[in-house]
Design a protein around this motif. Structure first.
Motif, PDB file in Angstrom:
ATOM      1  N   GLU A  25      -6.352   0.731   7.699  1.00  0.00           N
ATOM      2  CA  GLU A  25      -7.798   0.916   7.593  1.00  0.00           C
ATOM      3  C   GLU A  25      -8.107   1.471   6.204  1.00  0.00           C
ATOM      4  OE1 GLU A  25     -11.014   3.444  10.125  1.00  0.00           O
ATOM      5  OE2 GLU A  25      -9.005   3.227  10.969  1.00  0.00           O
ATOM      6  N   GLY A  26      -9.270   1.186   5.703  1.00  0.00           N
ATOM      7  CA  GLY A  26      -9.707   1.798   4.438  1.00  0.00           C
ATOM      8  C   GLY A  26      -9.058   1.220   3.189  1.00  0.00           C
ATOM      9  N   VAL A  27      -8.376   0.093   3.336  1.00  0.00           N
ATOM     10  CA  VAL A  27      -7.796  -0.556   2.148  1.00  0.00           C
ATOM     11  C   VAL A  27      -8.692  -1.744   1.783  1.00  0.00           C
ATOM     12  CG1 VAL A  27      -5.796  -1.765   1.189  1.00  0.00           C
ATOM     13  CG2 VAL A  27      -5.467   0.114   2.798  1.00  0.00           C
ATOM     14  N   GLY A  28      -9.377  -1.600   0.668  1.00  0.00           N
ATOM     15  CA  GLY A  28     -10.299  -2.662   0.267  1.00  0.00           C
ATOM     16  C   GLY A  28      -9.724  -3.522  -0.837  1.00  0.00           C
ATOM     17  N   ILE A  36      -6.110  -4.734  -4.832  1.00  0.00           N
ATOM     18  CA  ILE A  36      -6.146  -4.233  -3.450  1.00  0.00           C
ATOM     19  C   ILE A  36      -5.586  -2.817  -3.424  1.00  0.00           C
ATOM     20  CG2 ILE A  36      -5.539  -4.794  -1.058  1.00  0.00           C
ATOM     21  CD1 ILE A  36      -4.712  -7.585  -2.077  1.00  0.00           C
ATOM     22  N   GLY A  37      -6.195  -1.957  -2.646  1.00  0.00           N
ATOM     23  CA  GLY A  37      -5.654  -0.601  -2.531  1.00  0.00           C
ATOM     24  C   GLY A  37      -6.583   0.320  -1.787  1.00  0.00           C
ATOM     25  N   PRO A  38      -6.040   1.458  -1.376  1.00  0.00           N
ATOM     26  CA  PRO A  38      -6.836   2.428  -0.635  1.00  0.00           C
ATOM     27  C   PRO A  38      -7.998   2.981  -1.464  1.00  0.00           C
ATOM     28  CG  PRO A  38      -4.495   3.017  -0.614  1.00  0.00           C
ATOM     29  CD  PRO A  38      -4.657   1.902  -1.577  1.00  0.00           C
ATOM     30  N   ASN A  39      -7.817   3.032  -2.776  1.00  0.00           N
ATOM     31  CA  ASN A  39      -8.894   3.593  -3.601  1.00  0.00           C
ATOM     32  C   ASN A  39      -9.579   2.539  -4.455  1.00  0.00           C
ATOM     33  OD1 ASN A  39      -8.340   6.271  -2.723  1.00  0.00           O
ATOM     34  ND2 ASN A  39      -6.497   6.189  -4.012  1.00  0.00           N
ATOM     35  N   SER A  40      -9.694   1.381  -3.896  1.00  0.00           N
ATOM     36  CA  SER A  40     -10.217   0.291  -4.736  1.00  0.00           C
ATOM     37  C   SER A  40     -11.734   0.181  -4.678  1.00  0.00           C
ATOM     38  CB  SER A  40      -9.604  -1.036  -4.309  1.00  0.00           C
ATOM     39  OG  SER A  40     -10.087  -1.380  -3.038  1.00  0.00           O
ATOM     40  N   PHE A  41     -12.374   0.997  -3.856  1.00  0.00           N
ATOM     41  CA  PHE A  41     -13.831   0.871  -3.719  1.00  0.00           C
ATOM     42  C   PHE A  41     -14.513   1.704  -4.794  1.00  0.00           C
ATOM     43  CE2 PHE A  41     -17.700   1.374  -0.737  1.00  0.00           C
ATOM     44  CZ  PHE A  41     -18.254   0.209  -1.233  1.00  0.00           C
ATOM     45  N   HIS A  42     -14.532   1.160  -5.986  1.00  0.00           N
ATOM     46  CA  HIS A  42     -15.094   1.875  -7.129  1.00  0.00           C
ATOM     47  C   HIS A  42     -15.885   0.871  -7.980  1.00  0.00           C
ATOM     48  CE1 HIS A  42     -15.592   4.286 -10.641  1.00  0.00           C
ATOM     49  NE2 HIS A  42     -14.980   5.305 -10.072  1.00  0.00           N
ATOM     50  N   PRO A  43     -17.139   1.208  -8.298  1.00  0.00           N
ATOM     51  CA  PRO A  43     -17.966   0.238  -9.040  1.00  0.00           C
ATOM     52  C   PRO A  43     -17.365  -0.190 -10.381  1.00  0.00           C
ATOM     53  CG  PRO A  43     -19.098   2.368  -8.801  1.00  0.00           C
ATOM     54  CD  PRO A  43     -17.883   2.423  -7.948  1.00  0.00           C
ATOM     55  N   TYR A  44     -16.593   0.710 -11.017  1.00  0.00           N
ATOM     56  CA  TYR A  44     -15.969   0.335 -12.290  1.00  0.00           C
ATOM     57  C   TYR A  44     -14.954  -0.793 -12.076  1.00  0.00           C
ATOM     58  CZ  TYR A  44     -17.866   4.256 -14.988  1.00  0.00           C
ATOM     59  OH  TYR A  44     -18.685   5.126 -15.644  1.00  0.00           O
ATOM     60  N   LEU A  45     -14.318  -0.787 -10.912  1.00  0.00           N
ATOM     61  CA  LEU A  45     -13.335  -1.836 -10.645  1.00  0.00           C
ATOM     62  C   LEU A  45     -14.032  -3.190 -10.461  1.00  0.00           C
ATOM     63  CD1 LEU A  45     -10.353  -2.303 -10.374  1.00  0.00           C
ATOM     64  CD2 LEU A  45     -10.541  -1.849  -7.948  1.00  0.00           C
ATOM     65  N   ASP A  46     -15.163  -3.169  -9.770  1.00  0.00           N
ATOM     66  CA  ASP A  46     -15.931  -4.411  -9.628  1.00  0.00           C
ATOM     67  C   ASP A  46     -16.278  -4.936 -11.027  1.00  0.00           C
ATOM     68  OD1 ASP A  46     -16.159  -2.829  -7.232  1.00  0.00           O
ATOM     69  OD2 ASP A  46     -17.666  -4.230  -6.518  1.00  0.00           O
ATOM     70  N   ASP A  66       0.832  -1.222   0.000  1.00  0.00           N
ATOM     71  CA  ASP A  66       0.000   0.000   0.000  1.00  0.00           C
ATOM     72  C   ASP A  66       0.854   1.255   0.000  1.00  0.00           C
ATOM     73  OD1 ASP A  66       0.819  -0.706   2.561  1.00  0.00           O
ATOM     74  OD2 ASP A  66      -0.846   0.332   3.537  1.00  0.00           O
ATOM     75  N   LYS A  67       2.109   1.120   0.507  1.00  0.00           N
ATOM     76  CA  LYS A  67       2.997   2.301   0.526  1.00  0.00           C
ATOM     77  C   LYS A  67       3.702   2.443  -0.826  1.00  0.00           C
ATOM     78  CE  LYS A  67       2.667   2.702   5.139  1.00  0.00           C
ATOM     79  NZ  LYS A  67       2.466   1.339   5.632  1.00  0.00           N
ATOM     80  N   LYS A  68       3.744   1.325  -1.575  1.00  0.00           N
ATOM     81  CA  LYS A  68       4.525   1.339  -2.821  1.00  0.00           C
ATOM     82  C   LYS A  68       3.685   1.644  -4.051  1.00  0.00           C
ATOM     83  CE  LYS A  68       7.740  -1.981  -0.893  1.00  0.00           C
ATOM     84  NZ  LYS A  68       7.869  -3.391  -0.642  1.00  0.00           N
ATOM     85  N   GLU A  69       2.407   1.298  -4.018  1.00  0.00           N
ATOM     86  CA  GLU A  69       1.593   1.529  -5.204  1.00  0.00           C
ATOM     87  C   GLU A  69       0.161   1.872  -4.810  1.00  0.00           C
ATOM     88  OE1 GLU A  69       2.970  -2.106  -6.952  1.00  0.00           O
ATOM     89  OE2 GLU A  69       1.284  -3.259  -6.158  1.00  0.00           O
ATOM     90  N   GLY A  70      -0.483   2.675  -5.642  1.00  0.00           N
ATOM     91  CA  GLY A  70      -1.839   3.110  -5.331  1.00  0.00           C
ATOM     92  C   GLY A  70      -2.812   1.960  -5.341  1.00  0.00           C
TER      93      GLY A  70
END
Ligand code: HAM
Length: 431
Positions: free
Chosen positions: A309-312, A142-152, A106-110
């Motif tokens: 926290e917050g990494v989905g 996996i990532g902090p900004n992974s909660f996006h319907p397009y990703l699903d 999580d520290k190395k890539e978004g």
């Protein structure tokens, strides 16, 4: 005669005639992964048992009944964190999330878009399409900004594209949303309420599941339990407004990619880590083990395993054996460029020793060449050449040795000509 050994129950040898299909499956999948921007991750095939218990859920069937544990081999005084035991991995998600946290990805890539290919182990009762050692192709994003319907939608689309690529058509994609952790709690309350009146009809195992983990009742294969579940009108009342909206957007995104799917409120999946979107792909021709693959979102797993926290995350796994079973019959053959036939004069070894060196020189130029060391007649060697599927046969006999030219036979046209080494090479390298 000594006893013969057999492969352990629920495992299968993959013989050379089948490995070509496996290689094809892997190669085309890897290419698709590259196109979608996924990179391969390889983790150990065993992990601490506790990792699986914590991720998949202590009450899941996999943890309760199917773990293949390694024998302990610890000397007194050398106990370590592993003393809770080690198990062969029954699936990939837990290991990948463990690795993601341990290696601070999580520290190395978004956004870490990872895929894996490899064996998984579950101590299940073997049957067609169900093994104790089976193989999965899986992805985890996996990532902090992974909660996006397009990703699903991307992840679901990728699983579908893999199947399409292998000509598999008649599959059914079912999806559902479990909602957030809080929605899941509501869902289990609703389920318990609905099931209560039919408790007596459930199998003893489901009666105990009712308290421990009521979702498992929905997966039960028992006929009576299935009948009770089929009558449940579940709907999506357990979902919060936000969860419903999110799921709506996932469906819209799938629609925009023309991914056909049905919503199945009964679909809850057998592993505890899922939140929000879950999906399963089945194929009617596979019989009782009809799931080609499955996956879903896991927004709380990273934190539950000690990560930030917050990494989905979201992912899926396809069962490779089942993909191969569902694939329309395909026959792949590994053929060679040329087969060398050598005919020694009586009492001599000149032709065979020349052939031996010649083959190595061809191989050094990346020409696939072979021979049969069983020095037989011309007829038997030509039979072996035929079997090898070689495009050309090179004949080395007394005449060829005398003239310093080799006979090259085109197995397709039957044409024969006498050529020097460099001429042979030029002909063989011309595809
Ligand atoms: P799963 O549903 O347990 O999910 O397994 C995925 C697929 O692996 C199944 O649909 C099936 O094709 C294959 N499979 C499972 N067990 C066996 C078996 N005993 N023999 C042959 N094939 C089998 C998971 O494993 C999750 N980790 C998927 C996932 C990834 N969810 C999120 N990310």
């Amino acid at each position: 005669m000594a006893n013969k050994f057999s492969a352990p129950r629920g495992t299968a040898d993959i013989l050379p005639e089948e490995t070509l299909l496996w290689q094809d499956l892997e190669a085309k999948t890897r290419e698709l992964m590259r196109v979608y921007g996924y990179r391969e991750i390889r983790t150990p095939i065993f992990e601490e048992t506790a990792l699986f218990a914590r991720s998949l859920g202590q009450s899941s069937d996999v943890v309760q009944k199917q773990m293949l544990n390694l024998a302990k081999n610890v000397s007194p005084g050398q106990e370590s964190q592993e003393d809770g035991g080690l198990s062969l991995r029954p699936e990939g998600t837990a290991s990948i999330v463990r690795s993601y946290i341990e290696n601070s990805l999580d520290k190395k890539e978004g956004l870490s878009k990872l895929y894996y290919v490899g064996p998984m182990f579950r101590g299940e009762r073997p049957q067609k399409g169900r093994l104790r050692q089976f193989h999965q192709i899986g992805v985890e994003v996996i990532g902090p900004n992974s909660f996006h319907p397009y990703l699903d939608a991307e992840v679901i689309a990728l699983s579908v594209r893999i199947l399409e690529q292998f000509g598999i058509k008649d599959f059914e994609l079912r999806i559902n949303s479990l909602g957030s952790n809080e929605d899941k709690r509501n869902f289990s309350t609703v389920l318990r309420e609905r099931l209560k009146k039919d408790m007596g009809k459930l199998c003893p195992e489901c009666q105990s599941r009712f308290e421990r983990n009521v979702f498992r009742v929905l997966d039960c294969k028992n006929k009576e339990c299935k009948a009770v579940v089929a009558k449940l009108d579940l709907g999506d009342a357990h979902l919060s407004k936000e969860s419903k909206e999110y799921f709506g957007k996932v469906r819209e995104a799938l629609g925009s990619l023309k991914i056909r799917h049905t919503v199945s409120p009964q679909l809850v999946r057998g592993l505890d880590y899922y939140t929000h979107t879950v999906f399963e792909i089945s194929h009617s021709e596979l019989g009782s083990q009809d799931a080609l693959g499955a996956g879903g979102r896991y927004n709380d797993l990273v934190q539950e395993l000690g990560g930030s926290e917050g990494v989905g995350g979201i992912g899926f796994a396809l069962g490779m054996e089942r993909v191969l079973l569902a694939q329309p019959a395909a026959e792949l053959k590994q053929s060679i460029d040329c087969f060398v036939v050598s005919l020694d004069a009586a009492g001599e070894k000149k032709a065979s020793s020349e052939a031996f060196k010649f083959i190595e020189e061809l191989r050094a130029k990346a020409v696939t060449a072979d021979t049969s060391y069983a020095q037989g007649s011309m007829k038997s060697q030509m039979r072996a050449a035929d079997k090898s599927g070689a495009r050309y046969v090179i004949i080395i006999g007394e005449d060829e040795l005398r003239d310093g030219k080799y006979t090259l036979k085109n197995m397709h046209s039957g044409d024969q000509e006498k050529l020097s080494f460099s001429e042979v090479l030029a002909r063989l390298l011309k595809k």
